[in-house]
Design a protein around this motif. Structure first.
Motif, PDB file in Angstrom:
ATOM      1  N   ILE B  12      55.947  89.512 -20.231  1.00 28.56           N
ATOM      2  CA  ILE B  12      54.879  90.156 -19.461  1.00 28.56           C
ATOM      3  C   ILE B  12      53.582  90.055 -20.248  1.00 28.56           C
ATOM      4  O   ILE B  12      53.587  90.191 -21.477  1.00 28.56           O
ATOM      5  N   ILE B  55      56.135  97.405 -13.785  1.00 24.78           N
ATOM      6  CA  ILE B  55      56.157  97.211 -15.228  1.00 24.78           C
ATOM      7  C   ILE B  55      56.187  98.586 -15.880  1.00 24.78           C
ATOM      8  O   ILE B  55      55.551  99.527 -15.388  1.00 24.78           O
ATOM      9  N   ILE B  89      54.243  88.221 -14.772  1.00 24.67           N
ATOM     10  CA  ILE B  89      55.641  88.292 -15.179  1.00 24.67           C
ATOM     11  C   ILE B  89      56.166  86.861 -15.179  1.00 24.67           C
ATOM     12  O   ILE B  89      56.058  86.162 -14.174  1.00 24.67           O
TER      13      ILE B  89
END
Lengths: 89, 141
Positions: B12, B55, B89
């Motif tokens: 990420i 996230i 991502i």
């Protein structure tokens, strides 16, 4: 309270208040568009999130700044997160 | 897998060139992001019950992802305010990257083993095979 401290504790407060104040006008002028607010200023409106993000990143870097689609429904949290948060609360 | 659910390693981050007005710059940024060795891999849950991907809030702050919104989310547990970030991502094993906005949710703080949830918007265009008999999951682009 110190305005800087307030902004840190509640980031985007100014931008969200400015957005909500102008929402009726935005819904007429920019329905479904992605708008950027920096402080109280409406920076502009774009057709897609990535187009708005491109402008925001180019002008303001990592921000913070508000990018919101006019009239869009709130995002929905996954049920798995809600179960966890309640279970461990 | 029975305890954790279908899990995959992801990277990420935030690459400003992925959010560029010139498509050629974006394509170059995608290629360069794929070429990089991920500095930090985290476990992500393949969450077919979610539409949007999420996230971990602490990870988003640690990575200094750009904060772009704060919203009240609606769900079966009621209303909650959460942050929305710009970022990407990347599933290195599949050569896949999605960039855009992601909700920040308190996964680690809630003792959840994952630091990201991959929702259906990200899984669009993928094939997922879940075999509960031997606890295996296959994901393909």
């Amino acid at each position: 309270m110190d305005p800087v401290a307030t902004q840190t504790a509640n980031p985007l407060k100014t931008e969200i208040q400015a957005y909500e104040k102008r929402l009726p006008e935005l819904q007429k002028t920019y329905p479904d568009k992605f708008v950027i607010f920096k402080g109280e200023e409406l920076v502009g409106a774009w057709d897609t999130l990535n187009a708005a993000a491109a402008e925001a990143v180019a002008r303001f870097g990592r921000g913070p700044y508000l990018i919101r689609q006019v009239g869009a429904r709130p995002l929905t949290l996954p049920a798995s997160v809600l179960f966890r948060q309640r279970a461990f609360a | 897998m029975v305890m954790k659910g279908p899990t995959i390693a992801v990277a990420i981050g935030f690459n400003p060139d992925l959010f560029h007005s010139d498509p050629a710059v974006v394509q170059q940024a995608i290629a360069s992001t794929h070429a990089q060795s991920p500095s930090q891999l985290v476990e992500a849950l393949i969450d077919t019950g979610a539409f949007d991907s999420c996230i971990d809030e602490d990870l988003a702050q640690q990575l200094q992802l750009p904060l772009i919104d704060r919203q009240d989310g609606s769900g079966i547990g009621g209303q909650e305010t959460f942050n929305v970030y710009l970022g990407h991502i990347r599933i290195a094993a599949l050569g896949f990257i999605q960039y855009g906005r992601f909700m920040g949710v308190k996964l680690k703080a809630g003792n959840q083993p994952h630091q990201a949830l991959l929702g259906r918007a990200l899984l669009r265009g993928m094939i997922l095979v879940y075999d509960g008999r031997d606890g295996s999951v296959k994901l393909a682009v």
